[in-house]
Design a protein around this motif. Sequence first.
Motif, PDB file in Angstrom:
ATOM      1  N   THR A  39       9.605  -3.771  -3.827  1.00 22.43           N
ATOM      2  CA  THR A  39      10.200  -2.635  -4.536  1.00 22.43           C
ATOM      3  C   THR A  39       9.124  -1.830  -5.251  1.00 22.43           C
ATOM      4  OG1 THR A  39      12.096  -4.056  -4.925  1.00 22.43           O
ATOM      5  CG2 THR A  39      12.004  -2.027  -6.232  1.00 22.43           C
ATOM      6  N   ASP A  40       9.160  -0.509  -5.090  1.00 25.06           N
ATOM      7  CA  ASP A  40       8.195   0.319  -5.830  1.00 25.06           C
ATOM      8  C   ASP A  40       8.937   1.337  -6.683  1.00 25.06           C
ATOM      9  OD1 ASP A  40       8.619   2.874  -4.392  1.00 25.06           O
ATOM     10  OD2 ASP A  40       7.765   1.795  -2.669  1.00 25.06           O
ATOM     11  N   ASN A  41       8.198   1.990  -7.556  1.00 23.75           N
ATOM     12  CA  ASN A  41       8.812   3.029  -8.393  1.00 23.75           C
ATOM     13  C   ASN A  41       8.309   4.401  -7.957  1.00 23.75           C
ATOM     14  OD1 ASN A  41       6.212   2.670  -9.229  1.00 23.75           O
ATOM     15  ND2 ASN A  41       6.621   2.920 -11.421  1.00 23.75           N
TER      16      ASN A  41
ATOM     17  N   SER B  58       0.835  -1.211   0.000  1.00 24.31           N
ATOM     18  CA  SER B  58       0.000   0.000   0.000  1.00 24.31           C
ATOM     19  C   SER B  58       0.862   1.251   0.000  1.00 24.31           C
ATOM     20  CB  SER B  58      -0.891   0.061   1.232  1.00 24.31           C
ATOM     21  OG  SER B  58      -1.611  -1.095   1.355  1.00 24.31           O
ATOM     22  N   ASN B  59       1.926   1.225   0.833  1.00 21.76           N
ATOM     23  CA  ASN B  59       2.826   2.378   0.866  1.00 21.76           C
ATOM     24  C   ASN B  59       3.461   2.610  -0.494  1.00 21.76           C
ATOM     25  OD1 ASN B  59       2.340   2.976   3.474  1.00 21.76           O
ATOM     26  ND2 ASN B  59       4.312   2.280   4.295  1.00 21.76           N
ATOM     27  N   GLY B  60       3.873   1.513  -1.149  1.00 23.26           N
ATOM     28  CA  GLY B  60       4.505   1.606  -2.465  1.00 23.26           C
ATOM     29  C   GLY B  60       3.578   2.253  -3.485  1.00 23.26           C
TER      30      GLY B  60
ATOM     31  N   GLY C  23       1.961   2.468  10.170  1.00 27.08           N
ATOM     32  CA  GLY C  23       2.099   1.276   9.307  1.00 27.08           C
ATOM     33  C   GLY C  23       3.464   0.619   9.404  1.00 27.08           C
ATOM     34  N   LEU C  24       4.535   1.419   9.299  1.00 26.69           N
ATOM     35  CA  LEU C  24       5.876   0.821   9.307  1.00 26.69           C
ATOM     36  C   LEU C  24       6.284   0.345  10.697  1.00 26.69           C
ATOM     37  CD1 LEU C  24       7.926   2.980   6.762  1.00 26.69           C
ATOM     38  CD2 LEU C  24       7.036   0.675   6.495  1.00 26.69           C
ATOM     39  N   SER C  25       5.809   1.076  11.763  1.00 23.45           N
ATOM     40  CA  SER C  25       6.159   0.567  13.104  1.00 23.45           C
ATOM     41  C   SER C  25       5.462  -0.751  13.370  1.00 23.45           C
ATOM     42  CB  SER C  25       5.888   1.585  14.204  1.00 23.45           C
ATOM     43  OG  SER C  25       4.929   2.502  13.813  1.00 23.45           O
TER      44      SER C  25
ATOM     45  N   ASN D 100       0.795   4.265  -2.473  1.00 24.48           N
ATOM     46  CA  ASN D 100       0.402   5.587  -1.969  1.00 24.48           C
ATOM     47  C   ASN D 100       1.479   6.646  -2.192  1.00 24.48           C
ATOM     48  OD1 ASN D 100      -2.051   4.783  -1.111  1.00 24.48           O
ATOM     49  ND2 ASN D 100      -1.421   4.373   1.013  1.00 24.48           N
ATOM     50  N   TYR D 101       2.723   6.269  -1.868  1.00 25.37           N
ATOM     51  CA  TYR D 101       3.807   7.255  -1.996  1.00 25.37           C
ATOM     52  C   TYR D 101       4.429   7.136  -3.384  1.00 25.37           C
ATOM     53  CZ  TYR D 101       2.894   7.536   2.928  1.00 25.37           C
ATOM     54  OH  TYR D 101       2.249   7.702   4.117  1.00 25.37           O
ATOM     55  N   ASN D 102       3.586   7.389  -4.356  1.00 20.77           N
ATOM     56  CA  ASN D 102       3.954   7.154  -5.749  1.00 20.77           C
ATOM     57  C   ASN D 102       3.205   8.167  -6.614  1.00 20.77           C
ATOM     58  OD1 ASN D 102       4.493   5.885  -8.265  1.00 20.77           O
ATOM     59  ND2 ASN D 102       4.778   3.933  -7.154  1.00 20.77           N
TER      60      ASN D 102
ATOM     61  N   LEU E 162       6.287  11.497   6.721  1.00 23.86           N
ATOM     62  CA  LEU E 162       7.128  12.433   5.975  1.00 23.86           C
ATOM     63  C   LEU E 162       6.301  13.277   5.019  1.00 23.86           C
ATOM     64  CD1 LEU E 162      10.078  10.006   5.112  1.00 23.86           C
ATOM     65  CD2 LEU E 162       9.869  11.510   7.081  1.00 23.86           C
ATOM     66  N   GLN E 163       5.174  12.717   4.562  1.00 25.35           N
ATOM     67  CA  GLN E 163       4.313  13.463   3.643  1.00 25.35           C
ATOM     68  C   GLN E 163       2.952  13.669   4.289  1.00 25.35           C
ATOM     69  OE1 GLN E 163       6.366  11.144   2.120  1.00 25.35           O
ATOM     70  NE2 GLN E 163       7.550  12.848   1.248  1.00 25.35           N
ATOM     71  N   SER E 164       2.711  14.895   4.779  1.00 23.95           N
ATOM     72  CA  SER E 164       1.437  15.121   5.467  1.00 23.95           C
ATOM     73  C   SER E 164       0.279  15.239   4.483  1.00 23.95           C
ATOM     74  CB  SER E 164       1.542  16.382   6.339  1.00 23.95           C
ATOM     75  OG  SER E 164       2.055  17.425   5.555  1.00 23.95           O
TER      76      SER E 164
ATOM     77  N   GLY F  10      -2.541   9.098   6.048  1.00 24.74           N
ATOM     78  CA  GLY F  10      -1.836   8.011   6.731  1.00 24.74           C
ATOM     79  C   GLY F  10      -1.846   8.244   8.224  1.00 24.74           C
ATOM     80  N   THR F  11      -1.414   7.229   8.976  1.00 25.65           N
ATOM     81  CA  THR F  11      -1.429   7.349  10.442  1.00 25.65           C
ATOM     82  C   THR F  11      -0.032   7.431  11.029  1.00 25.65           C
ATOM     83  OG1 THR F  11      -1.406   4.958  10.582  1.00 25.65           O
ATOM     84  CG2 THR F  11      -3.561   6.033  10.671  1.00 25.65           C
ATOM     85  N   GLY F  12       0.969   7.089  10.242  1.00 26.25           N
ATOM     86  CA  GLY F  12       2.348   7.072  10.759  1.00 26.25           C
ATOM     87  C   GLY F  12       2.607   5.840  11.617  1.00 26.25           C
TER      88      GLY F  12
HETATM   89  P1  ADP Z   1       1.765   6.075   6.988  1.00 26.03           P
HETATM   90  O1  ADP Z   1       0.504   5.642   7.609  1.00 26.03           O
HETATM   91  O2  ADP Z   1       2.008   7.526   7.081  1.00 26.03           O
HETATM   92  O3  ADP Z   1       1.967   5.520   5.637  1.00 26.03           O
HETATM   93  P2  ADP Z   1       3.992   4.481   7.658  1.00 26.03           P
HETATM   94  O4  ADP Z   1       4.563   4.122   8.982  1.00 26.03           O
HETATM   95  O5  ADP Z   1       3.533   3.365   6.810  1.00 26.03           O
HETATM   96  O6  ADP Z   1       2.865   5.480   7.930  1.00 26.03           O
HETATM   97  O7  ADP Z   1       5.067   5.307   6.876  1.00 26.03           O
HETATM   98  C1  ADP Z   1       5.787   6.315   7.535  1.00 26.03           C
HETATM   99  C2  ADP Z   1       6.293   7.321   6.517  1.00 26.03           C
HETATM  100  O8  ADP Z   1       7.316   6.712   5.706  1.00 26.03           O
HETATM  101  C3  ADP Z   1       5.239   7.749   5.535  1.00 26.03           C
HETATM  102  O9  ADP Z   1       4.548   8.872   6.027  1.00 26.03           O
HETATM  103  C4  ADP Z   1       6.028   8.085   4.285  1.00 26.03           C
HETATM  104  O10 ADP Z   1       6.465   9.400   4.319  1.00 26.03           O
HETATM  105  C5  ADP Z   1       7.227   7.202   4.377  1.00 26.03           C
HETATM  106  N1  ADP Z   1       7.101   6.018   3.472  1.00 26.03           N
HETATM  107  C6  ADP Z   1       6.665   4.797   3.823  1.00 26.03           C
HETATM  108  N2  ADP Z   1       6.710   3.952   2.760  1.00 26.03           N
HETATM  109  C7  ADP Z   1       7.185   4.659   1.739  1.00 26.03           C
HETATM  110  C8  ADP Z   1       7.451   4.374   0.348  1.00 26.03           C
HETATM  111  N3  ADP Z   1       7.257   3.155  -0.156  1.00 26.03           N
HETATM  112  N4  ADP Z   1       7.941   5.375  -0.441  1.00 26.03           N
HETATM  113  C9  ADP Z   1       8.152   6.595   0.083  1.00 26.03           C
HETATM  114  N5  ADP Z   1       7.936   6.926   1.362  1.00 26.03           N
HETATM  115  C10 ADP Z   1       7.448   5.983   2.190  1.00 26.03           C
END
Ligand code: ADP
Length: 518
Positions: free
Chosen positions: A444-446, A415-417, A475-477, A419-421, A465-467, A471-473
């Motif tokens: 891997t995303d582009n 989803s992140n791959g 997902g990655l944790s 969304n942040y695209n 990083l991108q408001s 997102g909730t911030g």
């Molecule tokens: P969020 O809910 O904001 O996506 P995450 O913990 O998943 O929270 O991601 C934290 C931050 O890491 C995101 O706000 C984004 O800025 C950055 N990020 C995560 N995945 C990617 C990605 N695949 N490409 C670019 N930035 C990413």
Amino acid sequence: MEDIIEYVKKFFDTDSFPARWHCGKWSEFHGWLYILSDVAIWAAYFTIPFILLRFIRNKKDVPFRRVFWLFGAFILACGATHLIDAAIFWFPMYRVSAFVRMVTAIVSWATIFALYKIIPHALLLRTPKEMELEVQLRTEELNDVVKKMRFMADVMPQMVYTATPDGTRDYFNKKTVEYTGKTYKELEGWKWIDLIHPDDRPQFQVGWNESVEYGNAFQHEVRILAANGNYYWHLTRALPQRDEHGRIACWVGTATEIEQQKRTAEILENLVLQRTEELRHANQQLLQSNKDLEHFAAFASHDLQAPLRTISTYLGLIRDRNAVVLDEKSNNIISKAIAASVRMRNLIETLLQFSKVNASQALLTEVDLVSLIAAIRISINDADGSKKAIITNGTLVRINADESLIGQLLQNLISNGINYNENEVPKVHIEAYKQGNEVIISVTDNGIGIERDDLDSIFDVFTRLQSQIKGTGLGLSISKRIVEKHAGRVWVESEINKGTTFYIALPDTRPGTSQPKK
Ligand code: ADP
């Protein structure tokens, strides 16, 4: 030649000569004096070789043994000529006599040559007096060495001792006498053993006896009684000194005071114990507070969701019922309020997930990543409002993991791959391959990529990083926690405007496809 043949043939023939009694005029006295003297000489010459034989037999290290043998043979041969001379008075065996004389001549000359050869060596032999002097000199040298050694031992700050091969102590240095306050007489033999602390003594004695029996190096820590009546810790050591045959000649030992080290070690040990106890306590408190926090998060998330749902439902009702009277501005405000409450619900939902991941135990089963990714692909592409993305995969080995947690992790990363695209059609590619005893999963995303400085912080809770992108911030944790639940590692590589790759390494024992390290 004929003479020789005749000589050999008539070797024992006595007919050709008269017996000596009849040769010339012998008086009885003259004849018997001759005979008896010859017999006496023969008897003496016959006895001497036996005495020589006995001598060299008993004195194994006597030099020039070959000359002794030759000399014996020479004397024996000389004796034989005298015996024959006496016998000739009755039996004129002149041929035998000539032969014996010839043998005597050969042996005599052989002896002369042998003697001549050994003279330079014999001259080097020391006389008993010279030997005595040499021994005296050596003894003095030895005493000198002993004196030096004892002096060295006396200036040493340790206690030094020597012992006989059976372990009896026969020397103590000055320090020993000073430390113990005892005289040499009070320490010698086994008397020193009384100075060892009664609690340490049995073990010490067993160790020392064992070393003496097997000739092993000895090392032991014991408390030794000092002249002031206190016991102090010492490190005692002893090494066997061996002679050229490997037999123990003596023992040399030392006792070094280690009281200070012992005390420091004791203090350190207590400190470590104390710290460990504190850590254990802190850990317990941490575990408890974590548990409380998880309970609270689960409870709060659950209980907060209900009123939020009510708020958004009622707001929707207000908007729908008053659609005619509400102006565009009020309509917008209500819509924004509904959207905010939905976002809050999402946030609470994610928080709930986060606390669940923390509390849950990973249930490992064999996971088929091919079907898992196919399901994720469908769910993502079916989701309302999501961009149409191309999700592809390469090698996907089977892994041992908790299927639901790994599904959640992959869903987050894919989803992140997307969304942040900023591409019209985002692309995400997934692979899973064996590398050593790990399985590496890469996503891997582009997409837009991540700045190098942000690579570490993105796994922290509430890092965004991108408001402008929803997102909730969390997902990655959550993803990181899931990886940790599997005793794995997660890291990321990224290039701005080119794309990002997340790597997950999970421990694996299953056979699978190996790929070279990237
Ligand atoms: P969020 O809910 O904001 O996506 P995450 O913990 O998943 O929270 O991601 C934290 C931050 O890491 C995101 O706000 C984004 O800025 C950055 N990020 C995560 N995945 C990617 C990605 N695949 N490409 C670019 N930035 C990413």
